[in-house]
Design a protein around this motif. Structure first.
Motif, PDB file in Angstrom:
ATOM      1  N   ASP A  57       0.881  -1.760  -0.121  1.00  0.00           N
ATOM      2  CA  ASP A  57       0.112   0.262   0.800  1.00  0.00           C
ATOM      3  C   ASP A  57       1.332   1.291  -0.039  1.00  0.00           C
ATOM      4  O   ASP A  57       1.735   1.382   0.089  1.00  0.00           O
ATOM      5  CB  ASP A  57      -0.774   0.240   1.189  1.00  0.00           C
ATOM      6  CG  ASP A  57      -2.053   0.969   1.124  1.00  0.00           C
ATOM      7  OD1 ASP A  57      -2.451   1.424  -0.163  1.00  0.00           O
ATOM      8  OD2 ASP A  57      -3.049   1.941   2.042  1.00  0.00           O
ATOM      9  N   THR A 136       7.289   1.742   6.839  1.00  0.00           N
ATOM     10  CA  THR A 136       8.265   3.174   7.125  1.00  0.00           C
ATOM     11  C   THR A 136       8.007   4.125   5.399  1.00  0.00           C
ATOM     12  O   THR A 136       8.054   5.655   5.682  1.00  0.00           O
ATOM     13  CB  THR A 136       9.881   3.460   7.459  1.00  0.00           C
ATOM     14  OG1 THR A 136      10.256   3.193   6.554  1.00  0.00           O
ATOM     15  CG2 THR A 136       9.818   2.683   9.091  1.00  0.00           C
ATOM     16  N   HIS A 154      14.996   9.450   6.740  1.00  0.00           N
ATOM     17  CA  HIS A 154      14.668   8.247   6.851  1.00  0.00           C
ATOM     18  C   HIS A 154      15.159   7.813   8.663  1.00  0.00           C
ATOM     19  O   HIS A 154      13.983   6.641   8.994  1.00  0.00           O
ATOM     20  CB  HIS A 154      16.030   7.305   5.996  1.00  0.00           C
ATOM     21  CG  HIS A 154      15.585   5.772   6.028  1.00  0.00           C
ATOM     22  ND1 HIS A 154      16.315   5.020   6.973  1.00  0.00           N
ATOM     23  CD2 HIS A 154      14.863   5.351   4.886  1.00  0.00           C
ATOM     24  CE1 HIS A 154      16.539   4.074   6.336  1.00  0.00           C
ATOM     25  NE2 HIS A 154      15.416   3.995   5.222  1.00  0.00           N
ATOM     26  N   TYR A 158      12.164   6.038  10.847  1.00  0.00           N
ATOM     27  CA  TYR A 158      12.332   4.202  11.918  1.00  0.00           C
ATOM     28  C   TYR A 158      12.425   4.412  13.518  1.00  0.00           C
ATOM     29  O   TYR A 158      11.610   3.637  14.238  1.00  0.00           O
ATOM     30  CB  TYR A 158      13.797   3.729  11.417  1.00  0.00           C
ATOM     31  CG  TYR A 158      13.308   2.788  10.179  1.00  0.00           C
ATOM     32  CD1 TYR A 158      13.042   1.394  10.002  1.00  0.00           C
ATOM     33  CD2 TYR A 158      14.117   2.545   9.339  1.00  0.00           C
ATOM     34  CE1 TYR A 158      12.629   0.259   9.193  1.00  0.00           C
ATOM     35  CE2 TYR A 158      13.895   2.139   7.481  1.00  0.00           C
ATOM     36  CZ  TYR A 158      13.194   1.060   7.896  1.00  0.00           C
ATOM     37  OH  TYR A 158      12.836   0.403   6.611  1.00  0.00           O
ATOM     38  N   ALA A 226       9.368  -4.762   5.259  1.00  0.00           N
ATOM     39  CA  ALA A 226       9.842  -5.202   4.243  1.00  0.00           C
ATOM     40  C   ALA A 226      11.059  -4.508   4.202  1.00  0.00           C
ATOM     41  O   ALA A 226      11.355  -4.138   2.871  1.00  0.00           O
ATOM     42  CB  ALA A 226       8.705  -4.369   2.996  1.00  0.00           C
ATOM     43  N   SER A 229      17.005  -1.907   4.323  1.00  0.00           N
ATOM     44  CA  SER A 229      17.994  -1.340   4.927  1.00  0.00           C
ATOM     45  C   SER A 229      19.136  -1.144   6.244  1.00  0.00           C
ATOM     46  O   SER A 229      18.014  -2.064   7.169  1.00  0.00           O
ATOM     47  CB  SER A 229      17.795   0.277   4.933  1.00  0.00           C
ATOM     48  OG  SER A 229      16.695   0.396   5.834  1.00  0.00           O
TER      49      SER A 229
HETATM   50  C1  LIG Z   1       8.376  -7.020  -1.018  1.00  0.00           C
HETATM   51  C2  LIG Z   1       8.057  -5.512   0.021  1.00  0.00           C
HETATM   52  C3  LIG Z   1       6.966  -4.944   0.312  1.00  0.00           C
HETATM   53  C4  LIG Z   1       7.247  -3.705   0.123  1.00  0.00           C
HETATM   54  N1  LIG Z   1       5.812  -3.385   0.690  1.00  0.00           N
HETATM   55  C5  LIG Z   1       5.970  -1.408   1.052  1.00  0.00           C
HETATM   56  C6  LIG Z   1       4.550  -1.187   0.397  1.00  0.00           C
HETATM   57  O1  LIG Z   1       3.621  -1.853   0.325  1.00  0.00           O
HETATM   58  N2  LIG Z   1       4.597   0.221   0.793  1.00  0.00           N
HETATM   59  C7  LIG Z   1       5.631   0.966   0.952  1.00  0.00           C
HETATM   60  O2  LIG Z   1       5.995   1.818   1.267  1.00  0.00           O
HETATM   61  N3  LIG Z   1       6.766   0.369   0.755  1.00  0.00           N
HETATM   62  C8  LIG Z   1       6.942  -0.916   0.985  1.00  0.00           C
HETATM   63  N4  LIG Z   1       8.109  -1.257   0.501  1.00  0.00           N
HETATM   64  C9  LIG Z   1       9.086  -0.323   1.114  1.00  0.00           C
HETATM   65  C10 LIG Z   1      10.033  -0.710   1.994  1.00  0.00           C
HETATM   66  O3  LIG Z   1       9.699  -1.384   2.675  1.00  0.00           O
HETATM   67  C11 LIG Z   1       9.321   0.297   3.089  1.00  0.00           C
HETATM   68  O4  LIG Z   1       8.870   1.381   2.292  1.00  0.00           O
HETATM   69  C12 LIG Z   1      10.869   0.592   4.020  1.00  0.00           C
HETATM   70  O5  LIG Z   1       9.222   0.493   5.297  1.00  0.00           O
HETATM   71  C13 LIG Z   1      11.650   1.473   3.996  1.00  0.00           C
HETATM   72  O6  LIG Z   1      12.731   0.531   3.482  1.00  0.00           O
HETATM   73  P1  LIG Z   1      14.381   0.124   3.194  1.00  0.00           P
HETATM   74  O7  LIG Z   1      14.433  -0.224   5.184  1.00  0.00           O
HETATM   75  O8  LIG Z   1      14.949  -0.801   3.026  1.00  0.00           O
HETATM   76  O9  LIG Z   1      14.510   1.921   2.882  1.00  0.00           O
HETATM   77  C14 LIG Z   1       7.968  -2.495   0.139  1.00  0.00           C
HETATM   78  C15 LIG Z   1       9.341  -3.395   0.593  1.00  0.00           C
HETATM   79  C16 LIG Z   1       9.193  -5.273   0.237  1.00  0.00           C
HETATM   80  C17 LIG Z   1      10.420  -5.680  -0.531  1.00  0.00           C
END
Ligand SMILES: Cc1cc2nc3c(=O)[nH]c(=O)nc-3n(C[C@H](O)[C@H](O)[C@H](O)COP(=O)(O)O)c2cc1C
Length: 454
Positions: A57, A136, A154, A158, A226, A229
């Motif tokens: 989402d 996040t 960022h 978190y 998901a 980082s």
């Molecule tokens: C399978 C998968 C699904 C994800 N779904 C979402 C999502 O629904 N919404 C979102 O903002 N980010 C999504 N993300 C991205 C990040 O998980 C998320 O924004 C995160 O909290 C920040 O990512 P980072 O720690 O990799 O910088 C997804 C990533 C993956 C691998």
């Protein structure tokens, strides 16, 4: 050989995860707004005994700033609209019986009380099948819908997510078992000793509690995460039951797997308490050549200007349309959105000496996930290999368009996995935690009471 079993999630990315997938003759592009489509895919996944269905989402349209500026290529962009996922999960709970129901809710643009209540309601309505994917937030466009010009940094997102998790799970424990007495004879409705105020006061939230909903048959919803980082991995290792990730190479996937399991162990958790599920996009064919032709056909549906848009939210704000398509991917400024995804895309481009056009087309096809092109046998081999070599505990299957590639995966690949004894033929239990082999989280107040008494 392994005695571990694969976990399978259906990652339903509407109307298809490939940016041009919706143009395929077999695609039903109206699935993005049609609940019957969501229900059909979920029921197909349940018939194939998937652990869960998952909806990503965003609280905004990806690329809405560019759209507002009138960038024409944006009018070709799919994956812009979708049904609100918690409402969707609640409706899906009524038309399914066993499959887990998981969706994203961001900690950056929500309040913990509302999220605790919403997911626990779905957990009750589904009799213990709900899951919350705690993120996040990725796309910067969301900020402008919530009173900000850009995401908070960022690290701060978190920090807020950590506190958000503490509040949500604290609220979920508001009621101990037996907290609701409902004794008609005495007129006593609740046991005051078994209802608890959270009284949380932190940097981001001040929440008194209690939550106006009790725990569910699985205690709490399953927590998925998901973020890949450093901060994301650490939060997941401490708190997540399931980790969704994008991994394209087995060696890197193994390193990620080992890293998360080690971090979890450092927090005193068992490696089995956390299930790692990379995304997987199947492109099936009767033969390997047939599968490759199917992939090439799909790619032919995607114009270069649309492919380039897939890099927008990892570009760190750089306007990539100003660079030659047949030149290298330029150095990107740091991204405040999805750090891990940016690193993955840059590494793929550099490792494979790809041009800007090539990396854009590659990313638009898989959004960073592994696109696996081949026969059903080949796919089953690869999945089993990743399981055996501890590169994954399972996969989140995300399709280029819907419904046919997902139906084909369920009828052609899943039976092979079952024959090989690496995937269930029947659900083991009723709740998502039972099916994933996860423990019910103990109520913190009951635990403290028992400790005091011993
Ligand atoms: C399978 C998968 C699904 C994800 N779904 C979402 C999502 O629904 N919404 C979102 O903002 N980010 C999504 N993300 C991205 C990040 O998980 C998320 O924004 C995160 O909290 C920040 O990512 P980072 O720690 O990799 O910088 C997804 C990533 C993956 C691998």
């Amino acid at each position: 050989m392994t005695n571990r079993m694969l976990r399978l999630g259906g990652f339903f990315s509407v109307p298809g995860n490939h940016l041009a997938g919706w143009r395929h003759p077999d695609a039903i592009p109206t699935y993005d707004m049609d609940f019957q489509g969501y229900a059909h895919i979920t029921q197909v996944a349940e018939a194939a005994k998937f652990d869960c269905i998952f909806f990503q989402d965003t609280v905004g349209v990806s690329g809405s700033r560019q759209l507002a500026r009138g960038e024409r290529a944006r009018s070709k962009l799919s994956r812009t609209v979708k049904l609100e996922p918690t409402a969707t999960l609640a409706a899906l709970a009524m038309v399914t019986e066993r499959i887990g129901l998981v969706a994203t809710a961001t900690t950056t643009y929500n309040e913990p009380y509302n999220i605790a209540r919403r997911f626990m309601s779905i957990d009750h309505m589904s009799e213990g099948r709900a899951g919350w994917n705690l993120v996040t937030s990725q796309i910067e466009d969301e900020s402008e819908n919530f009173g900000f010009d850009q995401h908070m940094a960022h690290a701060e997102r978190y920090e807020r997510a950590e506190e958000f998790y503490e509040v949500v799970t604290g609220l979920w424990d508001s009621w101990e078992d037996g907290g609701l007495v409902r004794d008609k004879e005495s007129g006593v409705y609740m046991d005051r000793d078994k209802v608890h105020f959270l009284d949380h006061v932190g940097k981001h939230f001040k929440v008194k509690g209690p939550l106006n909903i009790t725990r569910s048959p699985q205690g709490w919803p399953v927590i998925a995460q998901a973020g890949s980082s450093e901060a994301g991995r650490d939060l997941a290792a401490r708190t997540a039951d399931v980790v969704f990730t994008a991994q394209t190479k087995i060696d890197e996937a193994k390193a990620f797997y080992a890293d998360i399991k080690q971090r979890a162990a450092n927090y005193g958790r068992s490696p089995d308490d956390i299930k790692i599920m990379p995304g997987l996009t199947p492109v099936l064919g009767k033969t390997m050549d047939d599968a490759r032709a199917n992939y090439e056909y799909l790619q032919s549906l995607m114009p270069d200007d649309v492919a380039l848009l897939s890099l927008t939210h990892i570009s760190g704000g750089l306007d990539l349309t100003k660079f030659p398509l047949d030149g290298p991917l330029p150095d990107l400024p740091p991204s405040n959105a999805a750090k891990a995804r940016q690193a993955l895309v840059v590494k793929t481009a550099r490792d494979n000496n790809m041009t800007l056009r090539q990396i854009a087309r590659h990313t638009a096809a898989g959004t960073g996930h592994r696109v696996i092109v081949g026969t059903a046998e080949y796919m089953a081999d690869e999945m089993e290999k990743w399981l055996t070599e501890e590169a994954a505990d399972g996969f989140n299957v995300v399709c280029n368009h819907y419904p046919k590639p997902f139906e084909d995966f369920c009828t052609e690949v899943v039976p092979l996995l079952q024959q090989r004894g690496v995937f269930r033929k029947e659900y083991e239990g009723k709740t998502l935690r039972e099916n994933l082999g996860l423990k019910i989280p103990e109520n913190r107040y009951t635990k403290a009471r028992l400790k005091e008494a011993s």
